[in-house]
Motif scaffolding. Structure first.
Motif, PDB file in Angstrom:
ATOM      1  N   GLY A 101       0.501  15.889  10.960  1.00  0.00           N
ATOM      2  CA  GLY A 101       1.855  16.232  10.535  1.00  0.00           C
ATOM      3  C   GLY A 101       2.264  15.562   9.246  1.00  0.00           C
ATOM      4  N   ASP A 102       1.702  14.372   8.974  1.00  0.00           N
ATOM      5  CA  ASP A 102       2.074  13.649   7.763  1.00  0.00           C
ATOM      6  C   ASP A 102       1.497  14.284   6.505  1.00  0.00           C
ATOM      7  OD1 ASP A 102       3.617  11.806   9.053  1.00  0.00           O
ATOM      8  OD2 ASP A 102       2.024  10.312   9.243  1.00  0.00           O
ATOM      9  N   ARG A 103       0.499  15.152   6.671  1.00  0.00           N
ATOM     10  CA  ARG A 103      -0.122  15.761   5.491  1.00  0.00           C
ATOM     11  C   ARG A 103       0.836  16.696   4.764  1.00  0.00           C
ATOM     12  NH1 ARG A 103      -6.514  16.508   7.100  1.00  0.00           N
ATOM     13  NH2 ARG A 103      -6.699  14.461   8.097  1.00  0.00           N
ATOM     14  N   SER A 104       1.797  17.236   5.496  1.00  0.00           N
ATOM     15  CA  SER A 104       2.798  18.101   4.868  1.00  0.00           C
ATOM     16  C   SER A 104       4.143  17.399   4.699  1.00  0.00           C
ATOM     17  CB  SER A 104       2.985  19.375   5.699  1.00  0.00           C
ATOM     18  OG  SER A 104       3.398  19.059   7.022  1.00  0.00           O
ATOM     19  N   ASN A 105       4.215  16.126   5.050  1.00  0.00           N
ATOM     20  CA  ASN A 105       5.459  15.358   4.938  1.00  0.00           C
ATOM     21  C   ASN A 105       5.636  14.902   3.489  1.00  0.00           C
ATOM     22  OD1 ASN A 105       7.571  13.554   5.030  1.00  0.00           O
ATOM     23  ND2 ASN A 105       6.690  12.246   6.602  1.00  0.00           N
TER      24      ASN A 105
ATOM     25  N   VAL B 203      -6.822  -1.121 -16.330  1.00  0.00           N
ATOM     26  CA  VAL B 203      -5.548  -1.685 -16.805  1.00  0.00           C
ATOM     27  C   VAL B 203      -4.461  -1.658 -15.742  1.00  0.00           C
ATOM     28  CG1 VAL B 203      -6.006  -1.170 -19.223  1.00  0.00           C
ATOM     29  CG2 VAL B 203      -4.841   0.537 -17.803  1.00  0.00           C
ATOM     30  N   CYS B 204      -4.646  -0.857 -14.679  1.00  0.00           N
ATOM     31  CA  CYS B 204      -3.668  -0.839 -13.596  1.00  0.00           C
ATOM     32  C   CYS B 204      -4.364  -0.416 -12.312  1.00  0.00           C
ATOM     33  CB  CYS B 204      -2.489   0.078 -13.907  1.00  0.00           C
ATOM     34  SG  CYS B 204      -2.939   1.743 -14.407  1.00  0.00           S
ATOM     35  N   SER B 205      -3.767  -0.795 -11.179  1.00  0.00           N
ATOM     36  CA  SER B 205      -4.399  -0.540  -9.885  1.00  0.00           C
ATOM     37  C   SER B 205      -3.344  -0.345  -8.809  1.00  0.00           C
ATOM     38  CB  SER B 205      -5.320  -1.706  -9.497  1.00  0.00           C
ATOM     39  OG  SER B 205      -4.566  -2.904  -9.323  1.00  0.00           O
ATOM     40  N   THR B 206      -3.772   0.258  -7.712  1.00  0.00           N
ATOM     41  CA  THR B 206      -2.903   0.456  -6.558  1.00  0.00           C
ATOM     42  C   THR B 206      -3.780   0.644  -5.328  1.00  0.00           C
ATOM     43  OG1 THR B 206      -0.974   1.694  -5.754  1.00  0.00           O
ATOM     44  CG2 THR B 206      -2.712   2.962  -6.807  1.00  0.00           C
ATOM     45  N   LEU B 207      -3.171   0.962  -4.179  1.00  0.00           N
ATOM     46  CA  LEU B 207      -3.899   1.082  -2.913  1.00  0.00           C
ATOM     47  C   LEU B 207      -3.627   2.417  -2.250  1.00  0.00           C
ATOM     48  CD1 LEU B 207      -3.292  -2.371  -1.133  1.00  0.00           C
ATOM     49  CD2 LEU B 207      -5.235  -1.711  -2.567  1.00  0.00           C
ATOM     50  N   CYS B 208      -4.520   2.769  -1.322  1.00  0.00           N
ATOM     51  CA  CYS B 208      -4.286   3.909  -0.446  1.00  0.00           C
ATOM     52  C   CYS B 208      -4.915   3.618   0.907  1.00  0.00           C
ATOM     53  CB  CYS B 208      -4.864   5.203  -1.037  1.00  0.00           C
ATOM     54  SG  CYS B 208      -6.671   5.249  -1.086  1.00  0.00           S
ATOM     55  N   ARG B 209      -4.622   4.464   1.884  1.00  0.00           N
ATOM     56  CA  ARG B 209      -5.242   4.360   3.214  1.00  0.00           C
ATOM     57  C   ARG B 209      -5.422   5.766   3.761  1.00  0.00           C
ATOM     58  NH1 ARG B 209      -0.139   1.174   5.217  1.00  0.00           N
ATOM     59  NH2 ARG B 209       1.469   2.711   4.825  1.00  0.00           N
ATOM     60  N   PRO B 210      -6.369   5.952   4.670  1.00  0.00           N
ATOM     61  CA  PRO B 210      -6.539   7.275   5.270  1.00  0.00           C
ATOM     62  C   PRO B 210      -5.279   7.715   5.996  1.00  0.00           C
ATOM     63  CG  PRO B 210      -8.441   5.888   5.717  1.00  0.00           C
ATOM     64  CD  PRO B 210      -7.392   4.993   5.128  1.00  0.00           C
ATOM     65  N   LEU B 211      -4.922   8.957   5.812  1.00  0.00           N
ATOM     66  CA  LEU B 211      -3.754   9.535   6.471  1.00  0.00           C
ATOM     67  C   LEU B 211      -4.246  10.230   7.726  1.00  0.00           C
ATOM     68  CD1 LEU B 211      -0.700   9.889   6.109  1.00  0.00           C
ATOM     69  CD2 LEU B 211      -1.161  12.008   4.895  1.00  0.00           C
ATOM     70  N   GLU B 212      -3.926   9.663   8.879  1.00  0.00           N
ATOM     71  CA  GLU B 212      -4.511  10.125  10.134  1.00  0.00           C
ATOM     72  C   GLU B 212      -3.741  11.279  10.758  1.00  0.00           C
ATOM     73  OE1 GLU B 212      -7.318   9.027  10.890  1.00  0.00           O
ATOM     74  OE2 GLU B 212      -7.487   7.166   9.739  1.00  0.00           O
ATOM     75  N   ALA B 213      -2.430  11.192  10.778  1.00  0.00           N
ATOM     76  CA  ALA B 213      -1.625  12.186  11.499  1.00  0.00           C
ATOM     77  C   ALA B 213      -1.573  13.501  10.724  1.00  0.00           C
ATOM     78  CB  ALA B 213      -0.212  11.657  11.731  1.00  0.00           C
TER      79      ALA B 213
ATOM     80  N   PRO C  45     -11.596  12.951   3.511  1.00  0.00           N
ATOM     81  CA  PRO C  45     -10.400  12.236   3.962  1.00  0.00           C
ATOM     82  C   PRO C  45      -9.185  12.541   3.093  1.00  0.00           C
ATOM     83  CG  PRO C  45     -12.287  10.752   3.803  1.00  0.00           C
ATOM     84  CD  PRO C  45     -12.702  12.043   3.173  1.00  0.00           C
ATOM     85  N   VAL C  46      -8.025  12.534   3.727  1.00  0.00           N
ATOM     86  CA  VAL C  46      -6.748  12.614   3.012  1.00  0.00           C
ATOM     87  C   VAL C  46      -6.197  11.200   2.938  1.00  0.00           C
ATOM     88  CG1 VAL C  46      -4.404  13.545   3.022  1.00  0.00           C
ATOM     89  CG2 VAL C  46      -6.325  14.967   3.802  1.00  0.00           C
ATOM     90  N   TYR C  47      -5.821  10.771   1.739  1.00  0.00           N
ATOM     91  CA  TYR C  47      -5.360   9.400   1.550  1.00  0.00           C
ATOM     92  C   TYR C  47      -3.873   9.364   1.234  1.00  0.00           C
ATOM     93  CZ  TYR C  47     -10.242   7.941   1.312  1.00  0.00           C
ATOM     94  OH  TYR C  47     -11.550   7.692   1.603  1.00  0.00           O
ATOM     95  N   GLU C  48      -3.199   8.407   1.874  1.00  0.00           N
ATOM     96  CA  GLU C  48      -1.785   8.141   1.592  1.00  0.00           C
ATOM     97  C   GLU C  48      -1.677   6.981   0.615  1.00  0.00           C
ATOM     98  OE1 GLU C  48       2.405   7.068   3.918  1.00  0.00           O
ATOM     99  OE2 GLU C  48       0.484   6.784   4.939  1.00  0.00           O
ATOM    100  N   HIS C  49      -0.847   7.156  -0.390  1.00  0.00           N
ATOM    101  CA  HIS C  49      -0.644   6.100  -1.376  1.00  0.00           C
ATOM    102  C   HIS C  49       0.194   4.973  -0.785  1.00  0.00           C
ATOM    103  CE1 HIS C  49       1.529   4.567  -5.145  1.00  0.00           C
ATOM    104  NE2 HIS C  49       0.334   4.025  -5.123  1.00  0.00           N
ATOM    105  N   ILE C  50      -0.174   3.740  -1.112  1.00  0.00           N
ATOM    106  CA  ILE C  50       0.585   2.542  -0.752  1.00  0.00           C
ATOM    107  C   ILE C  50       1.190   1.994  -2.045  1.00  0.00           C
ATOM    108  CG2 ILE C  50       0.464   0.205   0.190  1.00  0.00           C
ATOM    109  CD1 ILE C  50      -2.007   1.148   1.784  1.00  0.00           C
ATOM    110  N   GLY C  51       2.499   1.829  -2.066  1.00  0.00           N
ATOM    111  CA  GLY C  51       3.213   1.557  -3.314  1.00  0.00           C
ATOM    112  C   GLY C  51       3.181   0.137  -3.812  1.00  0.00           C
TER     113      GLY C  51
END
Length: 259
Positions: free
Chosen positions: A146-150, A134-144, A182-188
Protein backbone atom coordinates in the motif's frame (compact mmCIF):
# COMPACT_ATOMS: atom_id res chain seq x y z
CA UNK A 1 35.50 3.96 8.63
CA UNK A 2 36.53 6.00 11.68
CA UNK A 3 34.95 9.26 10.60
CA UNK A 4 35.25 11.01 13.96
CA UNK A 5 39.02 11.29 13.67
CA UNK A 6 39.24 11.69 9.89
CA UNK A 7 36.82 14.56 9.18
CA UNK A 8 35.22 17.58 10.82
CA UNK A 9 31.48 17.06 10.44
CA UNK A 10 28.79 19.43 11.67
CA UNK A 11 25.34 18.04 12.48
CA UNK A 12 22.55 20.58 11.94
CA UNK A 13 18.94 20.00 13.05
CA UNK A 14 16.74 22.59 11.32
CA UNK A 15 13.74 23.24 13.57
CA UNK A 16 10.91 25.52 12.47
CA UNK A 17 8.13 26.24 14.94
CA UNK A 18 5.62 27.19 12.25
CA UNK A 19 5.10 23.75 10.72
CA UNK A 20 2.26 23.78 8.18
CA UNK A 21 0.46 20.62 9.26
CA UNK A 22 1.32 20.59 12.97
CA UNK A 23 2.45 24.00 14.24
CA UNK A 24 4.80 23.88 17.21
CA UNK A 25 5.49 20.17 16.79
CA UNK A 26 9.21 20.48 17.56
CA UNK A 27 8.27 21.54 21.11
CA UNK A 28 5.44 19.01 21.50
CA UNK A 29 5.78 17.00 24.71
CA UNK A 30 6.73 13.36 24.23
CA UNK A 31 7.04 11.45 27.48
CA UNK A 32 8.23 14.49 29.42
CA UNK A 33 10.59 15.96 26.83
CA UNK A 34 10.03 18.27 23.86
CA UNK A 35 10.37 16.44 20.56
CA UNK A 36 13.48 18.41 19.58
CA UNK A 37 15.25 17.11 22.69
CA UNK A 38 14.58 13.51 21.66
CA UNK A 39 16.10 14.24 18.23
CA UNK A 40 19.08 16.10 19.69
CA UNK A 41 19.92 13.44 22.27
CA UNK A 42 19.73 10.66 19.70
CA UNK A 43 21.87 12.57 17.22
CA UNK A 44 24.51 13.11 19.92
CA UNK A 45 25.07 9.35 19.92
CA UNK A 46 26.28 9.35 16.31
CA UNK A 47 29.99 8.60 16.12
CA UNK A 48 30.84 10.84 13.16
CA UNK A 49 29.79 14.28 14.39
CA UNK A 50 32.34 16.82 15.56
CA UNK A 51 29.63 19.28 16.58
CA UNK A 52 25.81 19.33 16.76
CA UNK A 53 23.48 22.35 16.72
CA UNK A 54 19.79 23.12 16.33
CA UNK A 55 19.09 25.84 13.75
CA UNK A 56 15.85 27.73 14.26
CA UNK A 57 14.14 31.01 13.46
CA UNK A 58 11.96 30.98 16.57
CA UNK A 59 12.98 32.24 19.99
CA UNK A 60 10.83 29.62 21.75
CA UNK A 61 12.76 26.79 20.13
CA UNK A 62 16.09 28.50 20.78
CA UNK A 63 15.33 28.92 24.48
CA UNK A 64 14.04 25.36 24.85
CA UNK A 65 17.22 23.92 23.35
CA UNK A 66 19.40 26.23 25.42
CA UNK A 67 17.58 25.03 28.55
CA UNK A 68 18.41 21.35 28.03
CA UNK A 69 21.69 21.54 26.09
CA UNK A 70 23.36 24.80 27.13
CA UNK A 71 25.29 27.52 25.29
CA UNK A 72 26.03 26.94 21.63
CA UNK A 73 23.55 24.10 21.11
CA UNK A 74 21.05 26.38 19.30
CA UNK A 75 21.60 28.98 16.58
CA UNK A 76 19.12 31.65 15.52
CA UNK A 77 18.90 31.83 11.72
CA UNK A 78 17.05 33.88 9.13
CA UNK A 79 13.27 33.30 8.87
CA UNK A 80 13.50 33.43 5.06
CA UNK A 81 15.03 30.04 4.31
CA UNK A 82 13.01 27.89 1.86
CA UNK A 83 14.19 24.59 3.37
CA UNK A 84 16.39 22.94 5.96
CA UNK A 85 19.43 22.67 3.70
CA UNK A 86 19.42 26.43 3.14
CA UNK A 87 19.22 26.96 6.90
CA UNK A 88 22.11 24.52 7.42
CA UNK A 89 24.17 26.44 4.87
CA UNK A 90 23.78 29.62 6.94
CA UNK A 91 25.04 27.80 10.03
CA UNK A 92 28.00 26.41 8.07
CA UNK A 93 29.01 29.88 6.92
CA UNK A 94 28.92 31.16 10.49
CA UNK A 95 30.99 28.27 11.77
CA UNK A 96 33.61 28.68 9.07
CA UNK A 97 33.88 32.40 9.84
CA UNK A 98 34.64 31.34 13.41
CA UNK A 99 37.54 29.25 12.07
CA UNK A 100 35.93 25.80 12.31
CA UNK A 101 37.01 24.80 8.75
CA UNK A 102 34.40 22.03 8.55
CA UNK A 103 34.57 19.27 5.94
CA UNK A 104 30.88 18.37 5.82
CA UNK A 105 27.39 18.96 7.17
CA UNK A 106 24.75 16.35 8.02
CA UNK A 107 21.20 17.75 7.81
CA UNK A 108 19.12 15.93 10.44
CA UNK A 109 15.33 16.19 10.40
CA UNK A 110 13.86 17.83 13.51
CA UNK A 111 10.70 15.71 13.45
CA UNK A 112 12.36 12.28 13.84
CA UNK A 113 12.23 11.64 17.62
CA UNK A 114 12.95 7.91 17.11
CA UNK A 115 15.94 8.47 14.85
CA UNK A 116 18.57 5.72 14.91
CA UNK A 117 21.90 7.57 15.38
CA UNK A 118 23.68 4.90 13.32
CA UNK A 119 21.86 6.29 10.28
CA UNK A 120 23.76 9.55 10.66
CA UNK A 121 27.00 7.59 10.52
CA UNK A 122 25.76 5.76 7.41
CA UNK A 123 25.12 9.08 5.66
CA UNK A 124 28.63 10.22 6.53
CA UNK A 125 30.15 6.95 5.30
CA UNK A 126 28.32 7.31 1.99
CA UNK A 127 29.42 10.94 1.68
CA UNK A 128 33.09 9.99 2.02
CA UNK A 129 32.84 6.79 -0.03
CA UNK A 130 34.61 8.40 -3.00
CA UNK A 131 36.44 11.63 -3.85
CA UNK A 132 33.76 12.65 -6.36
CA UNK A 133 30.79 12.24 -3.96
CA UNK A 134 29.48 15.67 -2.91
CA UNK A 135 26.19 14.72 -1.23
CA UNK A 136 24.55 11.61 0.20
CA UNK A 137 21.34 10.28 1.69
CA UNK A 138 19.68 6.99 2.73
CA UNK A 139 16.90 4.67 1.67
CA UNK A 140 15.32 1.41 2.87
CA UNK A 141 13.24 -1.29 1.21
CA UNK A 142 9.57 -0.40 1.08
CA UNK A 143 7.78 -3.53 2.24
CA UNK A 144 4.08 -2.65 2.39
CA UNK A 145 2.37 -2.81 -0.99
CA UNK A 146 0.00 0.00 0.00
CA UNK A 147 2.88 2.38 0.65
CA UNK A 148 4.05 2.10 -2.96
CA UNK A 149 1.18 4.33 -4.05
CA UNK A 150 1.25 6.53 -0.92
CA UNK A 151 2.46 10.01 -1.96
CA UNK A 152 3.81 10.62 1.55
CA UNK A 153 6.27 7.75 1.11
CA UNK A 154 8.91 9.15 -1.22
CA UNK A 155 10.42 6.52 -3.51
CA UNK A 156 13.90 6.51 -5.05
CA UNK A 157 15.40 4.48 -7.88
CA UNK A 158 19.15 3.84 -7.95
CA UNK A 159 21.76 3.35 -10.62
CA UNK A 160 24.23 0.47 -10.54
CA UNK A 161 26.75 2.79 -8.89
CA UNK A 162 24.40 3.52 -5.99
CA UNK A 163 23.59 7.07 -7.06
CA UNK A 164 20.01 8.31 -7.30
CA UNK A 165 18.37 8.29 -10.71
CA UNK A 166 15.09 9.84 -9.56
CA UNK A 167 12.88 10.50 -6.54
CA UNK A 168 9.09 10.52 -6.74
CA UNK A 169 5.93 10.46 -4.72
CA UNK A 170 4.56 8.06 -7.35
CA UNK A 171 5.29 4.34 -7.40
CA UNK A 172 8.66 3.83 -9.09
CA UNK A 173 9.88 1.72 -10.77
CA UNK A 174 6.74 0.53 -12.52
CA UNK A 175 6.62 -3.33 -12.35
CA UNK A 176 5.90 -3.95 -16.04
CA UNK A 177 7.75 -7.25 -16.14
CA UNK A 178 9.54 -9.74 -13.91
CA UNK A 179 11.85 -10.13 -12.14
CA UNK A 180 10.68 -7.38 -9.81
CA UNK A 181 13.39 -5.30 -8.18
CA UNK A 182 13.15 -3.78 -4.71
CA UNK A 183 11.22 -0.56 -4.18
CA UNK A 184 13.13 1.84 -1.94
CA UNK A 185 11.75 4.53 0.34
CA UNK A 186 13.85 7.64 0.80
CA UNK A 187 14.99 8.54 4.33
CA UNK A 188 15.34 12.30 4.71
CA UNK A 189 18.87 12.59 6.09
CA UNK A 190 21.36 14.46 3.91
CA UNK A 191 25.12 14.75 3.96
CA UNK A 192 26.91 17.56 2.10
CA UNK A 193 30.54 18.32 1.49
CA UNK A 194 30.97 21.88 2.73
CA UNK A 195 31.81 23.38 -0.63
CA UNK A 196 28.83 21.76 -2.30
CA UNK A 197 26.35 22.85 0.39
CA UNK A 198 27.29 26.47 -0.18
CA UNK A 199 26.83 26.01 -3.93
CA UNK A 200 23.59 24.04 -3.57
CA UNK A 201 21.95 26.69 -1.39
CA UNK A 202 22.47 29.25 -4.17
CA UNK A 203 21.12 27.10 -7.03
CA UNK A 204 17.72 28.17 -8.38
CA UNK A 205 14.68 25.98 -7.83
CA UNK A 206 13.93 23.52 -10.64
CA UNK A 207 10.72 22.35 -12.38
CA UNK A 208 10.72 18.74 -11.14
CA UNK A 209 11.57 19.72 -7.57
CA UNK A 210 8.64 22.14 -7.58
CA UNK A 211 6.26 19.68 -9.26
CA UNK A 212 6.94 16.82 -6.84
CA UNK A 213 7.66 19.15 -3.90
CA UNK A 214 10.91 17.27 -3.31
CA UNK A 215 13.92 19.44 -2.52
CA UNK A 216 16.47 16.76 -3.42
CA UNK A 217 15.41 16.70 -7.08
CA UNK A 218 17.10 20.09 -7.47
CA UNK A 219 20.43 18.34 -7.00
CA UNK A 220 19.77 15.94 -9.87
CA UNK A 221 18.23 18.54 -12.17
CA UNK A 222 21.34 20.69 -11.89
CA UNK A 223 23.48 17.73 -12.92
CA UNK A 224 24.99 16.67 -9.61
CA UNK A 225 25.21 13.12 -8.32
CA UNK A 226 23.53 12.08 -5.08
CA UNK A 227 24.94 8.95 -3.45
CA UNK A 228 22.27 6.79 -1.76
CA UNK A 229 23.10 4.11 0.80
CA UNK A 230 20.62 1.39 1.71
CA UNK A 231 20.47 1.56 5.50
CA UNK A 232 21.49 -1.41 7.58
CA UNK A 233 19.40 -0.13 10.49
CA UNK A 234 16.00 -1.52 11.37
CA UNK A 235 12.85 0.50 11.19
CA UNK A 236 12.73 3.59 13.37
CA UNK A 237 9.42 5.14 14.28
CA UNK A 238 7.46 7.50 12.08
CA UNK A 239 8.41 11.08 11.42
CA UNK A 240 5.94 13.42 13.11
CA UNK A 241 3.83 15.23 10.53
CA UNK A 242 0.38 14.97 12.12
CA UNK A 243 -1.26 14.70 15.53
CA UNK A 244 -1.78 10.99 14.81
CA UNK A 245 1.96 10.55 14.22
CA UNK A 246 2.66 12.30 17.50
CA UNK A 247 0.35 9.96 19.39
CA UNK A 248 1.95 6.94 17.71
CA UNK A 249 5.44 8.02 18.78
CA UNK A 250 4.26 8.60 22.35
CA UNK A 251 2.83 5.09 22.46
CA UNK A 252 6.03 3.57 21.09
CA UNK A 253 8.20 5.36 23.64
CA UNK A 254 5.85 4.44 26.48
CA UNK A 255 6.13 0.77 25.50
CA UNK A 256 9.90 1.09 25.51
CA UNK A 257 9.84 2.55 29.03
CA UNK A 258 7.31 -0.01 30.25
CA UNK A 259 7.95 -3.30 28.42
Amino acid sequence: MKLRSAYKILGVIPARYASTRLPGKVLADICGKPMIRHVYERALRALCLTELVVATDDRRVFEAVHAFAGDGAAVMTSPDHPNGSSRAAEVLERKNKEGRDLDAVINIQGDEPLLDPAMIDEVAEALFSGPDVVCSTLCRPLEAEGDRSNPNAVKVVLGLDGDALYFSRSSIPYPRSTPRIPVYEHIGLYGYRSGFLRRYAELPMTPLAETESLEQLKILEHGYRLRVAVTRCGGAGPSVDTAEDLDAVRRMLERTKNP
